[in-house]
Write a protein that holds these residues in place. Structure first.
Motif, short mmCIF file in Angstrom:
data_model
loop_
_atom_site.label_atom_id
_atom_site.label_comp_id
_atom_site.label_asym_id
_atom_site.label_seq_id
_atom_site.Cartn_x
_atom_site.Cartn_y
_atom_site.Cartn_z
N LEU A 1 2.65 -1.61 4.03
CA LEU A 1 3.65 -0.54 3.91
C LEU A 1 3.89 -0.16 2.45
CD1 LEU A 1 6.24 -1.77 6.59
CD2 LEU A 1 4.53 0.04 6.84
N SER A 2 3.83 -1.15 1.56
CA SER A 2 4.05 -0.86 0.13
C SER A 2 2.92 -0.02 -0.45
CB SER A 2 4.17 -2.18 -0.64
OG SER A 2 5.28 -2.93 -0.18
N GLU A 3 1.68 -0.29 -0.04
CA GLU A 3 0.55 0.54 -0.50
C GLU A 3 0.73 1.99 -0.04
OE1 GLU A 3 -1.72 0.08 -2.60
OE2 GLU A 3 -2.72 -1.87 -2.45
N TRP A 4 1.20 2.17 1.18
CA TRP A 4 1.47 3.53 1.67
C TRP A 4 2.57 4.19 0.85
CZ3 TRP A 4 -1.21 6.68 4.64
CH2 TRP A 4 -2.16 6.17 5.52
N ALA A 5 3.62 3.44 0.54
CA ALA A 5 4.73 4.00 -0.25
C ALA A 5 4.25 4.40 -1.64
CB ALA A 5 5.87 2.99 -0.35
N LEU A 6 3.41 3.55 -2.25
CA LEU A 6 2.89 3.84 -3.59
C LEU A 6 2.00 5.09 -3.56
CD1 LEU A 6 2.48 3.05 -6.56
CD2 LEU A 6 0.64 1.52 -5.82
N ASN B 1 6.37 -3.65 -3.50
CA ASN B 1 6.68 -4.60 -2.43
C ASN B 1 8.02 -4.21 -1.80
OD1 ASN B 1 6.36 -6.74 -0.70
ND2 ASN B 1 6.06 -8.27 -2.32
N VAL B 2 8.28 -4.81 -0.66
CA VAL B 2 9.53 -4.58 0.06
C VAL B 2 10.54 -5.62 -0.40
CG1 VAL B 2 10.63 -4.52 2.32
CG2 VAL B 2 8.32 -3.59 2.03
N VAL B 3 11.76 -5.17 -0.70
CA VAL B 3 12.83 -6.07 -1.15
C VAL B 3 13.94 -6.03 -0.11
CG1 VAL B 3 14.54 -6.55 -2.94
CG2 VAL B 3 12.29 -5.66 -3.57
N GLU B 4 14.30 -7.20 0.38
CA GLU B 4 15.37 -7.29 1.38
C GLU B 4 16.69 -7.53 0.67
OE1 GLU B 4 16.38 -9.61 5.54
OE2 GLU B 4 14.31 -9.34 4.87
N GLN B 5 17.67 -6.65 0.94
CA GLN B 5 18.96 -6.72 0.30
C GLN B 5 19.97 -7.47 1.17
OE1 GLN B 5 17.98 -6.06 -2.73
NE2 GLN B 5 19.64 -4.64 -3.23
N ILE B 6 21.10 -7.79 0.57
CA ILE B 6 22.18 -8.43 1.33
C ILE B 6 22.62 -7.48 2.43
CG2 ILE B 6 24.55 -9.30 1.19
CD1 ILE B 6 23.96 -10.03 -1.74
N ALA C 1 -0.43 -4.79 -4.13
CA ALA C 1 0.51 -5.18 -3.08
C ALA C 1 0.30 -6.64 -2.69
CB ALA C 1 0.35 -4.27 -1.87
N GLU C 2 1.23 -7.12 -1.91
CA GLU C 2 1.26 -8.53 -1.51
C GLU C 2 0.11 -8.86 -0.55
OE1 GLU C 2 5.04 -10.90 -0.09
OE2 GLU C 2 4.17 -9.82 1.61
N ARG C 3 -0.53 -10.00 -0.79
CA ARG C 3 -1.59 -10.51 0.09
C ARG C 3 -1.38 -11.99 0.34
NH1 ARG C 3 -6.07 -7.17 0.82
NH2 ARG C 3 -5.99 -5.24 -0.40
N THR C 4 -2.02 -12.49 1.39
CA THR C 4 -1.95 -13.91 1.69
C THR C 4 -2.88 -14.67 0.74
OG1 THR C 4 -3.81 -13.85 3.25
CG2 THR C 4 -1.61 -13.33 4.13
#
Length: 643
Positions: A373-378, A463-468, A359-362
């Motif tokens: 949240l993505s780790e939880w979803a996975l 990861n989370v993807v933001e849509q239009i 997942a995404e990290r700084t």
């Protein structure tokens, strides 16, 4: 599991007795069963059952005798592999049998990978030469240091019945109340997983969240675990014991967490493991100090093309947890903040494959909110029970139905031409060196690296993807190594959980394109044959390089033939890959589009249409004929009636 009925409740303990010939195995069993020394005992006894009132736990013990002869070796191996506990005997009057414990028997049990606790028993204590006294603790200490599976050592005499019942009491106790999960004998401390479980129990009992158990909270804890209240004098006594041993762990508010942990450590040191185990089991823990399956009722998938997701209620809870533990409000969790969240879970999650680095990290390595949240979803997707257990351990109070939901079947989504899913699974195919790993790395914000390291195992990122329009979906990318495609496709249901598949190729390499096209056709055929066809996208990776000749024409022709979109150019090196993830999510949101059709699939579809139209024609013709016959018959009937 043998010896169990209701979850967490044992209905029996199977003890297997092994050791050299002549060490007194059969006499020991006979003496324990009859409470007397037998005049004659056969070489190997039949399984012997001790009554349920043999011990305070009320769990019956079945004792299995064995022979150490070579002819009986296969049977002995079978018995010890089915054992809940192993009693390993030596004869006190035969020193050679004692030395064979460490030179043969204990190594042999390890070789057979026996996980059951071992009770070492010296038989024939009455026959030991008094002129050669032996300090049991001194002799056994180095052996127990080497073989940690030894639970305890004891010497007995079947002839005088000295400590005979104790042998099987300790064997039963080692099974019902094992030491190993709770206590580190070498360090003389509670083990980390035990501390985590007791911390959770403490926090659940600390209703006013003041960091201490008041007299009322202690009493409620006692009633819950042991069905009897503590008298005021008993509460005072408990506090005094703690106060005398560790200062400051009894405050005006009550018993602190450290004091609570000390009490259990003291109980274990004094051999009162049954007390600590009673507490742990009352709060839902199994022998591995994980929450039992019976308190984790995960909703059931009824079809392979269904998935499990977190509900909005659970996601809102996780948002709150993130904000609560993000103490510096920097929008990310430092390792210490992350560990604080899971201090009451059996272990810190996501430290092993496939969750580690998924997942995404700084840039500093801290976990972002999207990464959290993505780790939880996975986790929920791959192991719903683990996800639910971790939710409960960090304080989620709702049931499984409010935390997890089963999605609608993908086949239904395809018919309805829309989906209600919030988490999409994307399989990433492609030949070696086509850029699969680089695409996955860019998805979780990692910078491009020119060093090529082939991926040999399946890898996940999310990861989370933001849509239009502002909607957010979680996308899980699963990288399929080229060498693993054949094995994957050998499973007829392999595409059931896949919402969209992407096929990468190096646009500067003609072989890479041809191999990617072959993989696409293989997956398309698999989807047609299994009924789990998925939307597919081609990705022309390494767009910063010059394409091979006829690249555009070849790819356009293939996509048109298959009825899917033209390849999406991506240059991860140029950091222009973000839009491709929105395209992937968009394809998953339209499950009826972009599904490739092979020539064989098209012929099959035409044949079905022809059959359906033929059946429709026949049904219409037959219906018309029936109507005509009915009309003629009615007219004849009417004419006869008029006449």
């Amino acid at each position: 599991m043998p010896g169990r009925s209701a979850p967490g409740v044992r209905t029996g303990v199977r003890v297997v007795v092994v050791g050299d010939r002549g060490t007194g195995k059969s006499s020991l069993i006979s003496a324990a069963a009859s409470d007397s020394f037998p005049d004659y005992v056969q070489a190997v006894l039949l399984p012997t059952r001790l009554p349920s009132d043999f011990s305070p736990d009320g769990v019956p013990v079945t004792i299995v005798d064995t022979s150490s002869s070579m002819e009986s070796r296969v049977k002995l191996i079978d018995e010890v592999k089915r054992a809940d506990a192993v009693v390993l005997t030596y004869a006190c009057d035969q020193p050679i049998t004692l030395s064979r414990l460490s030179t043969f028997w204990l190594p042999e049990l390890r070789k057979l990978e026996i996980k059951a606790p071992v009770i070492v028993v010296g038989c024939k204590l009455d026959l030991r030469d008094e002129r050669q006294p032996m300090n049991l603790e001194q002799v056994m200490a180095p052996i127990m240091q080497q073989f940690r599976e030894i639970e305890t050592c004891i010497e007995c005499s079947s002839a005088t019945l000295i400590q005979v019942p104790d042998v099987f009491y300790y064997a039963q106790k080692a099974v019902l109340h094992p030491t190993a999960p709770l206590f580190d004998q070498e360090k003389q401390t509670l083990k980390p997983r035990c501390i985590r479980a007791l911390k959770r129990i403490f926090m659940l009992c600390d209703h006013d969240v003041d960091g201490a158990l008041s007299d009322a909270e202690l009493n409620e804890f006692q009633v819950k675990c042991f069905n009897s209240p503590l008298q005021p004098a008993e509460i005072v006594g408990v506090k005094r014991v703690v106060q005398e041993r560790i200062r400051g762990e009894v405050s005006d508010l009550g018993l602190t967490l450290e004091g609570f942990l000390f009490l259990h450590s003291l109980l274990i040191e004094k051999g009162r493991l049954e007390t600590t185990w009673a507490v742990l089991r009352k709060f839902g823990y199994n022998d591995e100090l994980k929450l039992r399956d019976d308190i984790l009722p995960v909703p059931t998938k009824h079809a392979p093309d269904q998935c499990v997701e977190l509900t909005n209620e659970a996601i809102d809870f996780l948002h709150g947890i993130f904000r609560l533990y993000d103490s510096d409000n920097d929008g990310s969790l430092k390792p210490s903040e992350f560990d604080d969240i899971f201090v009451t879970a059996p272990e810190s999650p996501w430290t092993v494959e496939p969750y580690v680095d998924a997942a995404e990290r700084t840039p500093q390595g801290n976990l972002t909110l999207n990464g959290f949240l993505s780790e939880w979803a996975l986790t929920t997707s791959l192991d719903p029970a683990l996800s639910l257990a971790n939710l409960i351990c960090i304080g989620y109070g709702g049931g499984s139905t409010s935390a997890l939901r089963v999605t609608r079947r993908r086949s239904v989504d395809r018919k309805k031409k829309k989906t209600e899913k919030n988490v999409f699974h994307c399989f990433v195919f492609g030949p070696k060196n086509s850029g699969k790993s680089a695409l996955l790395n860019s998805f979780i914000g990692r910078s491009f690296s020119s060093d090529y390291t082939p991926t040999n195992d399946v890898r996940y990122v999310a990861n989370v993807v933001e849509q239009i329009g502002g909607s957010q979906k979680t996308l899980i990318l699963r990288e399929i190594p080229e060498d693993g495609v054949k094995q994957l496709l050998s499973n007829k249901e392999c595409l059931a959980a896949c919402d969209v598949a992407v096929f990468l190729y190096d646009c500067s390499d003609e072989y890479s394109w041809k191999r990617s096209r072959e993989l696409l056709l293989d997956v398309a055929r698999q989807g047609e044959d299994s009924g789990y066809g998925v939307p597919c996208l081609l990705i022309a990776a390494k767009d910063d390089l010059d394409p091979f000749p006829m690249s555009l024409q070849n790819s356009t022709r293939v996509t048109q033939q298959l009825g899917i979109e033209a390849p999406i150019p991506v240059g991860v090196k140029l950091k222009d890959s973000k839009s491709v993830f929105s395209r992937i999510v968009s394809a998953a949101e339209h499950p009826h589009l972009s599904i490739p059709e092979t020539e064989k699939g098209k012929k099959r579809k035409r044949y079905r249409r022809l059959v359906n139209s033929s059946l429709m024609f026949v049904s219409v013709t037959v219906g018309a004929a029936v109507a005509v016959v009915g009309l003629v018959a009615y007219r004849a009937y009417a004419a006869r009636k008029n006449t």
